[in-house]
Design an enzyme around this catalytic site. Sequence first.
Site, PDB file in Angstrom:
ATOM      1  N   PHE A 150       0.819  -1.308   0.022  1.00  0.00           N
ATOM      2  CA  PHE A 150       0.050  -0.102   0.043  1.00  0.00           C
ATOM      3  C   PHE A 150       1.055   1.187   0.019  1.00  0.00           C
ATOM      4  CE2 PHE A 150      -2.448   3.587   1.682  1.00  0.00           C
ATOM      5  CZ  PHE A 150      -3.453   3.457   1.104  1.00  0.00           C
ATOM      6  N   ASP A 235       9.447   2.812   1.668  1.00  0.00           N
ATOM      7  CA  ASP A 235       8.467   3.703   1.989  1.00  0.00           C
ATOM      8  C   ASP A 235       8.249   3.621   3.533  1.00  0.00           C
ATOM      9  OD1 ASP A 235       5.926   4.900   2.546  1.00  0.00           O
ATOM     10  OD2 ASP A 235       4.929   3.934   0.884  1.00  0.00           O
ATOM     11  N   LYS A 264       3.507  11.702   7.218  1.00  0.00           N
ATOM     12  CA  LYS A 264       2.439  11.496   8.209  1.00  0.00           C
ATOM     13  C   LYS A 264       2.985  12.116   9.572  1.00  0.00           C
ATOM     14  CE  LYS A 264       0.246   7.234   6.528  1.00  0.00           C
ATOM     15  NZ  LYS A 264      -0.933   7.938   6.030  1.00  0.00           N
TER      16      LYS A 264
END
Length: 419
Positions: A150, A235, A264
């Site tokens: 994802f 990532d 984030k």
Amino acid sequence: MPDTAITPDPRAPYDHIGVEERLGAHNYRPLDVVLARGQGVWVWDVEGNRYLDCLAGYSAVNQGHCHPRIRAALIEQSGRLTLTSRAFRNDQLAPYFEELCALTRSHKVLPMNTGAEAVETAIKAVRKWGYEVRGVPEGEAEIIVCAGNFHGRTITVIGFSSDPETRGGFGPFTPGFVTVPFGDAAALAAAITPRTVGVLLEPIQGEAGVIIPPPGYLRAARELCTRHGITLILDEIQTGLGRTGKLLAEEHEGIEADVTLVGKALSGGFYPVSAVLSNTEVLGVLRPGQHGSTFGGNPLACAVARAALRVLVEEGMIGNAARIGARMLAALRGLGAPRVREVRGRGLMLAVELHPDAGGARRFCEALRREGLLCKDTHGHTIRLSPPLVITEAEADWALERLARVLAGPTPEAPPPGR
């Protein structure tokens, strides 16, 4: 004058859920709790009920809700200068670059806003590096990705997703990606060809249910990329900045990526901030006009990110994630609840996978909400647990009591359809 008022009647109870369902696109399926306030690990709904947040904005709120030092930086900077675009320089960008590079041992930074933008930026830069530096014929570059990944919701990213729910109905997709099983170093080695320019993977697959690869996998990926002269892109948008008990998850295997993506928690939950961290060889292929963002590197974002990084380190949140995460992992594994198939985790990135006959994780998340604990289900049978890194032992034990009660208790009723 219009026939209806723009603002609702303050004397009538406001139907937040009904209005959201009626006017909003149904691209999310949230729990039916309407949050109005947050502090640390706690959030309160519009009726004043308190909950312990065990999602932390998918790790965007690692530093806890409304951290006072980050809030102060946001307020101070918002009164001075918020946006210049990169057409001009601002006095927050260079210190941000300097502090981020020093902390992560990076040589170059490309600032963006969202995690998906960081992923797209890395793909562009690594492809261009492959053509200009490695000599791959134009238009033939390939990037190896992992099944179960994802990396965001853009057309390019969902094009190499293996989740049919993510892909269905959105094609055609961007070519140039080769998918291999996650955690399988032999499959990764077999997929490398002269056209390969990079390998893109998550150190731990969060959205897939906190899937942790076998020991040595990241090190093997690093060695393969070094041997073949290709870029390793990690990532770390969810796993990075303390979530797994290290600043970056790559540190658990003592490696360094060629390109690292963070986001984030770089914002502390206040403002979208992401970054591509790399070196001159990779990011040096981008020239003026070839990539950019109106808001990327804006002074407000830089000031927020600088404060978010400082509190993460200075207040010991990374070490706390390691300690409390180990405590919670051991307690969850010791529950002995028959419906629990497996408990996985590293630091405060945890997952409880239920047996299929338990009836799905959603109903357990609904039951935990009624107990004052907010969690997120994923992939049908898995409950994700990722509280803010400021959680204390007492707060962790409070959460564990409720998890034990719900997981070992009667099977909760299924939520209504569509909810």
